[in-house]
Design a protein around this motif. Structure first.
Motif: not given
Lengths: 328, 566
Positions: B343-344, B413-418, B437-446, B515-521
Motif C-alpha cells: 500500500s506504500e 491486511f497491511q503490515y509494516g515496521p511501523g 514483503v517489499v522491503t524498504g517500502a516504508w521509506a516511500v511515505p517518509l 485486467s487492471q493494475a493498481p496505480r503506482p505512487v
C-alpha cells in the motif's frame, strides 16, 4: 502450594465462625446427591427462577449463604424444601470475597459430592444440557476420571439500554438479556495456579478499553467432585491443589467444557453497581464497579451489530466458546 | 428352550441388569448372571431374591473383577460353564454386561444366529495389525508380567514395566497360541466355547493369561483362533471406545442413531436413560427385512468425538483448548494474507485488491494509532473492536480471533515496521499465513511526507532496524508461513510479476486474469532521497540497489499505464 492450601483451609475454618445457620436441612443430603453452593445478597428477585433452573438440571440440594440481605431473601430461602441456609453480616471482602465461607461449607458438607458453585446470576450450560440431566455429566466425568469441569462466564445483555426492560421476579433473564459477544476473548495461562486467565466480552469491550488488564476474569471452574482437602482460591477462578485447574488441553485437543451465562447486565445492575461502590466490598477495591458506575451514568448499551443472539449450547459449541470434548 | 443363551457380567445398576435379563428370558433365552464379588453381600442377595421367580435366570460363582485383571475372565469362564451345563439346548453363548441393551427384538438375533450355526462372532486381531488405545502396550501385554493394577497402582505398574523392559523380560507364550486381541464382547458357539473350557491344557493357558495385561480382551480372542472353524472377526455388540480406551456411553438423545444402527445389542447405556430402556425393552415392531448391523453412522459420531478430543479445531483458543507452544497444529483457523510495503507502493492498493479478489482487505490492523478494519468499521465479527488498547493487550489473540471469527472468508491486511511487532513470530510460525514483503517500502511515505530531514533520518533508521529484525524472523528455520520477499529495487523493475504470483495463489484456479493494475505512487526523486539519507550517514540498504538518478525513467513507467496480464 501446600502451605497456600493449608492457609485457605485455616482461614475458612476461622471464618466459619461468622456463619450462623438459619435453616439446616443438610441431614437430608443423600450420599450421591449433587449440591449447589451460592452466596447471595439482596437477590430475592432472581431466586425463584434460579431455583427453578437448577432443580430442572437435577440439583438435589442447595446450600446458600446470605450476606446481610434486607429484601426478604432469607425468609424466601428458608421456606424452600431443598435449601439449607446460613447467614452472616460480616465483611464479604474480609472473607476473601466470600471464598472462605464457601470453602467452609464445601469442606463440611460437600466431601465426596459433585458440587456446583455459582452466583445467583449465573446459569450453567453444558454439552447436551437440553437432553441430559447434570447427573449424566457427573457420571460421565466420574467414569473418565475427571474431578473438575470448567465453564467460562459469558456475559449476556439486552439489545437496548439496560434499564429499558425491567426484570420481573420468576422471569427467565435470558428473555431480556439474550445477546452475547462471541469472539473477543483473550487468554493467558496463570503460571502460579496453572489455570487459564480469560478476559474479554462486553464488559471489557465497553468499560475496560483503556485498561484491559483490569477487566474481570471470566474463567471459572464451578463443578467439582469435592474433597475436603480442596479449596477455591479466588472466587471459583482457581482451585488448589493445582491439578484441578487443568480443565483445558494443552496438546491441541479439546476437553469438554461448559459455560456460565452471566445475566448480570439487566435493569437491576445500575442500582447494584452503585450500592456495591459505596460498600466497597468487591475485588480490586471494587475497581470493576467504579468503572461501571462511571460509564453507567451515560447509559451504555452493550449491543453491537456483531452481537450474537443466544439460541442453545450447540451454538456456543460451534462458535468455539465451549466444547463437547469426547463426550458424544 | 432357545438355542441362544446369555452370560451377563454385572457390577452396578443391578435393577437395569434385571430388566434386561428378564427381557431376554421372556424371549426364551436363559441368562447366567455373574455379579462382581465387590458388590456387598446384602445387595447381592436382594438382587438374587428379586430374580428368583424367573427359572431361566441363574447366578454363577462370584469373582472379584478389577479392570484389566484376570477376574473378568474367571467370571466369564464359570458363568459360561454353568450356562452350557444347565441349558443343553444352547448353541450360541452371548457375552453381555449389565449396561448392555438389546436394540432389536430378540427373535431376530436368534434367527440371525440360527442361520449361522457354526460362526463365532468375536473380534480378534493379531497384535501386529492393530494399535490398541491404552498404555502403548501391544505385544508387550503378552510378554511382560502385570501384577499391579493400572488404575490404582499406576506408578508401580509403570515402574515394573520399565524394569522388565530394562532387564529384557520375555515371557514364553504357550505353544500353539498366537496372541490375538479384540472387543471383550463376543458370541461363541457351544462347540468353540466348550473346546476352550474343556481343553486339557487349560490350566497352562490360565496360568499364563493370569499375568497378561487386560486378559478379557485377549483370552477368548486368542483361544477362539485355536479351535474355531469359522471366525467372523467382529462383535455383535455395538461398543465404542474413546481415546483413553473407556467405553462411550449412550443416552436418550442417541435413540435415533441406535435405532438406525440395526445392531443387536449396544453398550454402554447410561443407567438413567429411561427413554432408551423404555423404547427398546418394550415389544418393538420387527424390522421388515432382516438387516445386517450397520453401525457406521454411530461410528462417525464417536470418531468425530475422539478427533475433537485429541486434535481439536485448528486456530481455536478457548477455555478447554489452549495448546502450548508448538502443539497448535495450525495457529489459525484458515488462510490469510499479509501485505507489507504494497500500500506504500501504490495509491490505491487496498481498494484494488478488494476489487480483484473479492476478499476482505484491511488496512494496517496493527498501526500504533488505529486498527484499520476494512471499510473503517468500529466493530468486526465476534465483537472485535478497533480499540488499540484492547488489540495491544494481546495482539496474537486479536489476530487469531479475527481469523476464527471470519471463518470461511479470507482476510488480507497491511503490515509494516511501523506497526506492532509482537505478532511476528506468530505470523512466521503459522502455515496459514501468506506473507509478501517489499522491503524498504516504508521509506516511500517518509519521502512524500515533507517532514524535516532530521526527523525523517531518525525515523528511517528506526524503521530499517525494525524491518531487519522482522526479516530475520521471516527467514528463520522455524518459519512455516509462505513468505515472499522482494527488495524495493527488484519490485520496481516489474511490479506486476510479484503481485500476480501472490494473487494467483489466493484466487481459485480458474478465475479470470487480472485486467487492471493498481496505480503506482510517483517515485521521481526517490533515488536522490535515498542518496541524501546516505549522505547524512544513514545507510538505507533494505531497498536494494535503487538507482540514484531517475534517468532510467522507463523502468517504473510501464506500470503507469493500465497493465494487462495474460
Amino acid at each position: 502450594m501446600r502451605l497456600r492450601r493449608k492457609r485457605r483451609v485455616y482461614r475458612c475454618l476461622l471464618k466459619s465462625r461468622e456463619l450462623s445457620i438459619v435453616r439446616d436441612r443438610t441431614k437430608t443430603i443423600q450420599p450421591d446427591d449433587i449440591l449447589l453452593v451460592s452466596t447471595v445478597r439482596n437477590e430475592k428477585i432472581r431466586l425463584p427462577y434460579f431455583l427453578r433452573y437448577y432443580r430442572k438440571l437435577g440439583i438435589n440440594h442447595f446450600l446458600f449463604i446470605d450476606n446481610d440481605s434486607d429484601d426478604g431473601t432469607p425468609e424466601y430461602l428458608s421456606a424452600q424444601p431443598d435449601v439449607s441456609l446460613w447467614t452472616t453480616s460480616h465483611s464479604y471482602k474480609r472473607a476473601t470475597f466470600g471464598v472462605d465461607w464457601v470453602n467452609y461449607l464445601l469442606r463440611r458438607y460437600a466431601h465426596g459430592h459433585w458440587v456446583l458453585t455459582v452466583d445467583p446470576d449465573e446459569f450453567f450450560v453444558y454439552p447436551f444440557c437440553d437432553t441430559r440431566p447434570i447427573r449424566a455429566l457427573t457420571d460421565w466425568l466420574d467414569n473418565t476420571g475427571v474431578r473438575s469441569f470448567g465453564a467460562m462466564l459469558i456475559d449476556v445483555y439486552p439489545k437496548g439500554p439496560l434499564t429499558e426492560e425491567p426484570y420481573r421476579e420468576g422471569q427467565d433473564p435470558l428473555e431480556i438479556a439474550s445477546w452475547f459477544d462471541s469472539g473477543n476473548y483473550t487468554i493467558t495461562r496463570n503460571p502460579i495456579y496453572g489455570n487459564l486467565w480469560i478476559q474479554g466480552g462486553p464488559r471489557c469491550r465497553v468499560f475496560f478499553g483503556d485498561n484491559p488488564g483490569k477487566a474481570p476474569a471470566l474463567n471459572k471452574i464451578p463443578l467439582v467432585r469435592w474433597n475436603r482437602r480442596y479449596t477455591y482460591v479466588s472466587s471459583t477462578h482457581a482451585l488448589l491443589p493445582r491439578g484441578l485447574n487443568l480443565v483445558y488441553d494443552d496438546n491441541g485437543g479439546e476437553k469438554s467444557s461448559g459455560v456460565l451465562l452471566h445475566a448480570k447486565l439487566i435493569d437491576t445492575f445500575p442500582a447494584k453497581a452503585k450500592e456495591e461502590l459505596t460498600r466497597a466490598q468487591h475485588y480490586g477495591a471494587s475497581a470493576e464497579y467504579k468503572a461501571y458506575a462511571r460509564h453507567l451514568t451515560d447509559a451504555p448499551t452493550f449491543w453491537c451489530e456483531w452481537s450474537e443472539k443466544y439460541i442453545n449450547w450447540r451454538q456456543l459449541e460451534i462458535l468455539g466458546l465451549m466444547s463437547k470434548g469426547n463426550w458424544a | 428352550m432357545s438355542t441362544l443363551g446369555f452370560v451377563m457380567l454385572v457390577h452396578t445398576a443391578l435393577d437395569r441388569a434385571e430388566q434386561v435379563a428378564r427381557h431376554w428370558t421372556a424371549a426364551g433365552c436363559p441368562v447366567v448372571i455373574h455379579v462382581d464379588r465387590k458388590v456387598p453381600r446384602s445387595v447381592y442377595e436382594a438382587f438374587v431374591r428379586s430374580c428368583s421367580n424367573d427359572p431361566k435366570i441363574l447366578f454363577s460363582e462370584r469373582h472379584v473383577c478389577n479392570w484389566g485383571g484376570w477376574g473378568i475372565v474367571a467370571a466369564t469362564q464359570s458363568a459360561a460353564h454353568m450356562l452350557l451345563q444347565r441349558f443343553p439346548d444352547v448353541r450360541h453363548v452371548y457375552l453381555a454386561s449389565g449396561a448392555c441393551l438389546p436394540l432389536r427384538p430378540v427373535p431376530e438375533l436368534i434367527d440371525y444366529l440360527a442361520a449361522r450355526p457354526r460362526t463365532d462372532f468375536i473380534e480378534s486381531a493379531t497384535t501386529k495389525d492393530v494399535t490398541w488405545p491404552v498404555g502403548g502396550l501391544d505385544h508387550e501385554r503378552f510378554t511382560l508380567r502385570f501384577p499391579f493394577s493400572w488404575r490404582k497402582q499406576r506408578k508401580l505398574f509403570d515402574a515394573y514395566v520399565r524394569f522388565q523392559r530394562r532387564i529384557g523380560t520375555e515371557r514364553k507364550i504357550p505353544d500353539g497360541l498366537v496372541p490375538h486381541m479384540g472387543s471383550q464382547w463376543w458370541c461363541l458357539t457351544r462347540r468353540t466355547l466348550s473346546a476352550i473350557l474343556e481343553d486339557p491344557n487349560r490350566p497352562i493357558y490360565d496360568r499364563y493369561f493370569r499375568r497378561v495385561w487386560i486378559p478379557d480382551e485377549s483370552y477368548f480372542q486368542t483361544l477362539a483362533r485355536r479351535y474355531s472353524t469359522d471366525i467372523e472377526s467382529r462383535s455383535l455388540t455395538l461398543s465404542k471406545f474413546d481415546f483413553q480406551g473407556k467405553p462411550h456411553i449412550f443416552y436418550d438423545d442417541h435413540l435415533h442413531l441406535l435405532r438406525r444402527s440395526d445392531c443387536f445389542v449396544a453398550r454402554k447405556i447410561w443407567r438413567d436413560a429411561d427413554r432408551l430402556y423404555q423404547t427398546f425393552l418394550n415389544d418393538q415392531a420387527a424390522t421388515l427385512k432382516p438387516a445386517e448391523p450397520n453401525p457406521s453412522k454411530i461410528d462417525r459420531v464417536f470418531t468425530k468425538a475422539v478427533e475433537r478430543r485429541t486434535r481439536g479445531r485448528d486456530g481455536l483458543y478457548m477455555q478447554s483448548r489452549f495448546p502450548r507452544h508448538g502443539c497448535e497444529n495450525r495457529l489459525t483457523s484458515g488462510p490469510y494474507s499479509v501485505f507489507q510495503g504494497f500500500s506504500e507502493m501504490f495509491e490505491d492498493f487496498e481498494p484494488w485488491l478488494a476489487k480483484v479478489t473479492g476478499m476482505r482487505v484491511h488496512g494496517h490492523l496493527f498501526a500504533p494509532d488505529r486498527v484499520a478494519f476494512a471499510g473503517g468499521v468500529a466493530v468486526m465479527n465476534g465483537g472485535l473492536t478497533n480499540h488499540v488498547g484492547l488489540r495491544d493487550y494481546n495482539p496474537t489473540a486479536f489476530l487469531s480471533n479475527l481469523i476464527w471469527n471470519t471463518r470461511g472468508e479470507r482476510q488480507c491486511f497491511q503490515y509494516g515496521p511501523g506497526d506492532n511487532q509482537d505478532i511476528n513470530w506468530f505470523l512466521a510460525r503459522d502455515i496459514n499465513a501468506q506473507i509478501s514483503v517489499v522491503t524498504g517500502a516504508w521509506a516511500v511515505p517518509l519521502f512524500r511526507s515533507g517532514r524535516s530531514f532530521s526527523e525523517i533520518r531518525s525515523e528511517a533508521a528506526r524503521l530499517q532496524r525494525i524491518e531487519t529484525e522482522q526479516l530475520e524472523i521471516l527467514r528463520s528455520t522455524w518459519t512455516k508461513a509462505r513468505v515472499r520477499i522482494w527488495t524495493m529495487a527488484e519490485f520496481v523493475e516489474a511490479p506486476m510479476e510479484p503481485i500476480r504470483t501472490v494473487i494467483d495463489e489466493i484466487l481459485p484456479t480458474n478465475s479470470p486474469p487480472l485486467s487492471q493494475a493498481p496505480r503506482p505512487v510517483d517515485l521521481s526523486g526517490f533515488g536522490k532521497f535515498l542518496q541524501n539519507l546516505k549522505n547524512q550517514g544513514m545507510h538505507p540498504y533494505l531497498m536494494g540497489d535503487y538507482p540514484v538518478e531517475d534517468h532510467n525513467e522507463p523502468a517504473p513507467r510501464p506500470i503507469l499505464k493500465p497493465y494487462l496480464v495474460h
